[in-house]
Write a protein that holds these residues in place. Structure first.
Motif, PDB file in Angstrom:
ATOM      1  N   CYS A   1       0.833  -1.212   0.000  1.00 33.05           N
ATOM      2  CA  CYS A   1       0.000   0.000   0.000  1.00 33.05           C
ATOM      3  C   CYS A   1       0.862   1.253   0.000  1.00 33.05           C
ATOM      4  O   CYS A   1       0.483   2.275  -0.592  1.00 33.05           O
ATOM      5  CB  CYS A   1      -0.929  -0.014   1.212  1.00 33.05           C
ATOM      6  SG  CYS A   1      -2.258  -1.231   1.103  1.00 33.05           S
TER       7      CYS A   1
ATOM      8  N   TYR B   1       0.586   4.156  -2.701  1.00 36.34           N
ATOM      9  CA  TYR B   1       0.383   5.548  -2.297  1.00 36.34           C
ATOM     10  C   TYR B   1       1.281   6.481  -3.101  1.00 36.34           C
ATOM     11  O   TYR B   1       0.824   7.510  -3.632  1.00 36.34           O
ATOM     12  CB  TYR B   1       0.660   5.669  -0.801  1.00 36.34           C
ATOM     13  CG  TYR B   1       0.569   7.060  -0.244  1.00 36.34           C
ATOM     14  CD1 TYR B   1      -0.660   7.687  -0.086  1.00 36.34           C
ATOM     15  CD2 TYR B   1       1.713   7.749   0.150  1.00 36.34           C
ATOM     16  CE1 TYR B   1      -0.747   8.972   0.445  1.00 36.34           C
ATOM     17  CE2 TYR B   1       1.640   9.026   0.680  1.00 36.34           C
ATOM     18  CZ  TYR B   1       0.408   9.628   0.825  1.00 36.34           C
ATOM     19  OH  TYR B   1       0.320  10.904   1.350  1.00 36.34           O
TER      20      TYR B   1
ATOM     21  N   SER C   1       0.692   6.304  -7.129  1.00 36.15           N
ATOM     22  CA  SER C   1      -0.531   6.964  -7.596  1.00 36.15           C
ATOM     23  C   SER C   1      -0.503   8.470  -7.375  1.00 36.15           C
ATOM     24  O   SER C   1      -1.507   9.144  -7.651  1.00 36.15           O
ATOM     25  CB  SER C   1      -1.745   6.377  -6.870  1.00 36.15           C
ATOM     26  OG  SER C   1      -1.683   6.657  -5.480  1.00 36.15           O
TER      27      SER C   1
ATOM     28  N   LYS D   1      -2.573   9.251  -3.636  1.00 37.65           N
ATOM     29  CA  LYS D   1      -4.032   9.147  -3.627  1.00 37.65           C
ATOM     30  C   LYS D   1      -4.461   8.137  -2.554  1.00 37.65           C
ATOM     31  O   LYS D   1      -4.117   6.954  -2.618  1.00 37.65           O
ATOM     32  CB  LYS D   1      -4.548   8.696  -4.988  1.00 37.65           C
ATOM     33  CG  LYS D   1      -4.225   9.659  -6.122  1.00 37.65           C
ATOM     34  CD  LYS D   1      -5.013  10.952  -5.985  1.00 37.65           C
ATOM     35  CE  LYS D   1      -4.949  11.800  -7.250  1.00 37.65           C
ATOM     36  NZ  LYS D   1      -3.580  12.201  -7.612  1.00 37.65           N
ATOM     37  N   VAL D   2      -5.233   8.608  -1.570  1.00 34.68           N
ATOM     38  CA  VAL D   2      -5.660   7.737  -0.474  1.00 34.68           C
ATOM     39  C   VAL D   2      -6.578   6.636  -0.978  1.00 34.68           C
ATOM     40  O   VAL D   2      -6.463   5.472  -0.574  1.00 34.68           O
ATOM     41  CB  VAL D   2      -6.350   8.569   0.628  1.00 34.68           C
ATOM     42  CG1 VAL D   2      -6.936   7.658   1.703  1.00 34.68           C
ATOM     43  CG2 VAL D   2      -5.363   9.549   1.246  1.00 34.68           C
ATOM     44  N   TRP D   3      -7.492   6.969  -1.872  1.00 37.34           N
ATOM     45  CA  TRP D   3      -8.447   5.966  -2.339  1.00 37.34           C
ATOM     46  C   TRP D   3      -7.748   4.859  -3.116  1.00 37.34           C
ATOM     47  O   TRP D   3      -8.145   3.688  -3.031  1.00 37.34           O
ATOM     48  CB  TRP D   3      -9.552   6.617  -3.175  1.00 37.34           C
ATOM     49  CG  TRP D   3      -9.118   7.183  -4.498  1.00 37.34           C
ATOM     50  CD1 TRP D   3      -8.657   8.439  -4.742  1.00 37.34           C
ATOM     51  CD2 TRP D   3      -9.101   6.504  -5.757  1.00 37.34           C
ATOM     52  NE1 TRP D   3      -8.355   8.602  -6.068  1.00 37.34           N
ATOM     53  CE2 TRP D   3      -8.629   7.439  -6.729  1.00 37.34           C
ATOM     54  CE3 TRP D   3      -9.444   5.236  -6.186  1.00 37.34           C
ATOM     55  CZ2 TRP D   3      -8.491   7.109  -8.075  1.00 37.34           C
ATOM     56  CZ3 TRP D   3      -9.317   4.904  -7.527  1.00 37.34           C
ATOM     57  CH2 TRP D   3      -8.837   5.832  -8.453  1.00 37.34           C
ATOM     58  N   VAL D   4      -6.704   5.188  -3.846  1.00 42.84           N
ATOM     59  CA  VAL D   4      -5.938   4.158  -4.554  1.00 42.84           C
ATOM     60  C   VAL D   4      -5.226   3.257  -3.545  1.00 42.84           C
ATOM     61  O   VAL D   4      -5.172   2.029  -3.708  1.00 42.84           O
ATOM     62  CB  VAL D   4      -4.934   4.791  -5.522  1.00 42.84           C
ATOM     63  CG1 VAL D   4      -4.020   3.725  -6.126  1.00 42.84           C
ATOM     64  CG2 VAL D   4      -5.657   5.541  -6.635  1.00 42.84           C
ATOM     65  N   THR D   5      -4.694   3.854  -2.493  1.00 44.69           N
ATOM     66  CA  THR D   5      -4.003   3.084  -1.456  1.00 44.69           C
ATOM     67  C   THR D   5      -4.946   2.066  -0.818  1.00 44.69           C
ATOM     68  O   THR D   5      -4.594   0.891  -0.644  1.00 44.69           O
ATOM     69  CB  THR D   5      -3.445   4.021  -0.377  1.00 44.69           C
ATOM     70  OG1 THR D   5      -2.626   5.016  -0.999  1.00 44.69           O
ATOM     71  CG2 THR D   5      -2.644   3.258   0.651  1.00 44.69           C
ATOM     72  N   LEU D   6      -6.148   2.511  -0.475  1.00 43.51           N
ATOM     73  CA  LEU D   6      -7.112   1.605   0.151  1.00 43.51           C
ATOM     74  C   LEU D   6      -7.613   0.553  -0.837  1.00 43.51           C
ATOM     75  O   LEU D   6      -7.864  -0.599  -0.464  1.00 43.51           O
ATOM     76  CB  LEU D   6      -8.283   2.410   0.715  1.00 43.51           C
ATOM     77  CG  LEU D   6      -7.910   3.406   1.825  1.00 43.51           C
ATOM     78  CD1 LEU D   6      -9.138   4.187   2.277  1.00 43.51           C
ATOM     79  CD2 LEU D   6      -7.274   2.688   3.006  1.00 43.51           C
ATOM     80  N   LEU D   7      -7.756   0.932  -2.089  1.00 43.89           N
ATOM     81  CA  LEU D   7      -8.169  -0.039  -3.099  1.00 43.89           C
ATOM     82  C   LEU D   7      -7.089  -1.097  -3.303  1.00 43.89           C
ATOM     83  O   LEU D   7      -7.393  -2.283  -3.493  1.00 43.89           O
ATOM     84  CB  LEU D   7      -8.476   0.677  -4.416  1.00 43.89           C
ATOM     85  CG  LEU D   7      -9.305  -0.096  -5.452  1.00 43.89           C
ATOM     86  CD1 LEU D   7     -10.639  -0.548  -4.865  1.00 43.89           C
ATOM     87  CD2 LEU D   7      -9.544   0.774  -6.683  1.00 43.89           C
TER      88      LEU D   7
END
Length: 664
Positions: free
Chosen positions: A185, A189, A192, A195-201
């Protein structure tokens, strides 16, 4: 109460890891905050490992009050040390809780895989010897094998938090899984553009354990006989009822199936295999490279890249080619791009200090007589086209699309776009010459992990139609994969006997005879035990000795063969089985010569009444027999040296202890 026990231990361990990350952030505010989660534990384990080459430290629980209070004080102090740590903390806590929850559903450390051998390797470090440690399945030989540093770390957790062996196994197992996800992750991070949403995805993708074949497996190969078939379906390929695409096999004489170990695969398997640490080291090398580029000046990423290859040698040597390439190329491209350490002296002194601390272990490893050879792959080992097409689309599809926006990628993104292709082609041509199956599990798995966490985040942030379609395919595939993993896994859970019993010995506690044998042997520690008739591997009898933290004269002799003991392991196997069959001329002399203090009569060995009486007569002068047959059909019991027995007469008539209760 079991749930509360697991939660409290999870919270205590998590507090230590998060506290160490906050302390790192406070001491080194210019460094990448994601690295704080790895530096503290590694410094502790490497330092302890060095000390134990000179002075054994069998217990670390005396440190626990100091570490707990000290790190708690760090956490509650008002400061800006949390800047940059909130996202990695959430990823760590969430992934650790998820993995531990899955593990707690089916925590038995069984004997149908290498899990029991992995547990025994942790035990090697817990019995008070200086390093290199005594091999608990072949005392008094040392265990100097390349799969060891991961097990040493688990032993440190056991000793620091005063855990039973099985609980230490699963909590450290889950912790290492969470570090793999945290490293992945962290890469996502930075790849990307933060980008927080990319990290969580990406965390969701890694937990889902999907590969390009996931949908194919989930839709066409169900129901699975067991969880292993989601990665290795060789036995099912020729069955048209299970596989509607049998004709694909015509080009695959080795039946490699679709066996590829994605970074999250170990959530669902019970082996604490160093391949898991190989993923951690691979993703750690990539994270350190991104960390160099995310700061103008830093030190720790450089130190990381310099020492990770040496850690790989003693942790998961199969990954050395991949990790070594990533570390060396990371330093080279960073230097070429004009990045320099904040203080070159700190990097050099820090790296040299780490290497000095690792030197005793590295030197001991060089005495290991058995090893792997490298060479050019035979033609038949090259990846069949249909396997590459089905299995690898989550890597080659993003790679292909990113070619069209390559000019928009940043420098480090361009490098990893090229590096993934170089790695795959390199492994296709030159490899560890042993078998194609180990290549697909380990080398392929490492490259797949690297491609997943670097290429996919760069695809997710692009806005073109093709990029959005591919992103949707990732989400759908991961959703199907995660659902099927959970569905399949839950079908094998014994909710009454297994759930939250993290000791891992439920299959023994569930049998009254074996639970009684556990109770008899449990007061003793570090004894050499004759654990019943032995086999090449995967027999259950040694589990009694391992879970009670005792040694075996010999157990699975395959495990000792690959540690370099070869003929001695087979010789011991013969002597061991001759003892039970009656072929030894002097059984008591054999036990005395090998310092054996306990002999198990294993029910599955079906020792007859007559043979048991003969053994009693032969060793009665030195051994007392505790009968554990109870209402069973077969003999079961434990011979103990009389010098060890204290209040045996009273204890032989009591019910099994609270630690090893009988589960009905």
């Amino acid at each position: 109460m079991l749930l509360l026990r697991v939660f409290l231990l999870w919270a205590l361990i998590s507090m230590h890891i998060v506290g160490a990350a906050v302390l790192f952030r406070r001491l080194f505010p210019r460094e990448c905050p994601w690295l704080g989660y790895f530096v503290g534990p590694l410094v502790f384990i490497i330092g302890l490992n060095f000390i134990e080459h000179f002075v054994a430290v069998p217990s670390l629980v005396w440190l626990l009050p100091f570490t707990t209070l000290g790190l708690a004080w760090v956490l509650i102090q008002p400061s800006n040390s949390w800047n940059g740590l909130r996202l990695p903390t959430g990823v760590f806590l969430g992934s650790y809780a998820f993995v531990l929850g899955i593990k707690s559903m089916h925590p038995d450390i069984g004997t149908n895989s290498e899990a029991l051998a992995d547990l025994n390797r942790i035990l090697d470090f817990c019995l008070g010897d200086v390093l290199p440690q005594t091999d608990s399945w072949m005392p008094p030989y040392n265990h100097q094998w390349y799969y060891m540093f991961q097990m040493y770390g688990a032993s440190a957790i056991k000793r620091l938090f005063f855990l039973d062996l099985g609980t230490a196994y699963y909590f450290s197992f889950s912790l290492l899984c969470s570090w793999v996800f945290l490293a992945g992750c962290g890469v996502a991070y930075y790849a990307s553009g933060r980008k927080v949403w990319v990290t969580l995805l990406m965390l969701f993708f890694m937990l889902a354990t999907f590969t390009g074949s996931s949908v194919f497996i989930d839709l066409f190969m169900r129901p699975y006989p067991n969880v292993w078939l989601s990665v290795n379906m060789s036995d099912q390929w020729d069955n048209p009822a299970q596989n509607p695409f049998v004709w694909f096999l015509k080009s695959d004489p080795y039946h490699q199936a679709l066996k590829l170990f994605a970074p999250g695969i170990w959530i669902w398997l019970d082996e604490f295999h160093p391949t898991l640490a190989g993923h951690y080291l691979t993703l750690g090398a990539i994270l350190a490279t991104f960390a160099i580029f995310c700061r103008d000046r830093s030190n720790w990423p450089w130190i990381f890249l310099l020492i990770l290859p040496f850690l790989t040698v003693i942790t998961a040597a199969w990954f050395l080619f991949v990790v070594g390439f990533l570390c060396a190329s990371g330093i080279a491209v960073a230097w070429w791009a004009g990045h320099r350490p904040q203080d070159m002296r700190v990097v050099l002194y820090g790296s040299l200090t780490a290497l000095v601390l690792l030197w005793p272990t590295l030197f001991a490893f060089t005495s290991w007589s058995d090893g792997q050879s490298f060479g050019w792959n035979p033609k038949e080992w090259h990846t069949p086209f249909w396997v590459f097409t089905i299995q690898w689309w989550p890597i080659y599809a993003p790679w292909f699309l990113l070619c069209f926006v390559w000019h928009r990628l940043n420098f480090v993104g361009r490098w990893f776009h090229a590096a993934i292709a170089i790695l795959f082609i390199g492994v296709e041509l030159f490899n560890v010459v042993e078998s194609p199956w180990n290549t697909t599990e380990k080398m392929w798995g490492a490259i797949y992990s690297a491609g997943l966490v670097t290429l996919v985040p760069m695809v997710l942030v692009e806005k073109g139609l093709a990029f959005r379609a591919l992103s949707l395919a990732f989400v759908l595939t991961a959703s199907i994969s995660l659902y099927c993993w959970i569905d399949n896994y839950s079908q094998w859970v014994d909710w009454k006997n297994d759930f939250m019993h993290t000791q891992g010995d439920g299959y023994l506690r569930g049998d009254p005879q074996k639970a009684r044998m556990l109770q008899v042997l449990e007061p003793y520690r570090g004894l050499t035990v004759l654990a019943g008739k032995t086999n090449w591997a995967y027999c259950e009898a040694p589990a009694i000795a391992v879970f009670t933290e005792n040694r075996c004269y010999i157990a699975w002799y395959y495990s000792e063969q690959i540690c370099g003991h070869g003929g001695e392991a087979e010789y011991r196997n013969k002597l061991n089985n001759d003892f039970y069959s009656g072929a030894l001329p002097d059984p008591l002399g054999f036990l005395d010569d090998n310092n054996v203090s306990a002999v198990l009569i294993w029910p599955q060995d079906k020792i007859s009444d007559a043979r048991l009486e003969t053994i009693k007569q032969q060793i009665a002068s030195d051994f007392r027999y505790v009968d554990c047959r109870l209402d069973g059909n077969d003999n079961a019991g434990v011979f103990l040296r009389r010098s060890l027995v204290r209040n045996l007469a009273s204890s032989s008539s009591v019910e099994p202890s609270s630690r090893f209760p009988v589960i009905h």
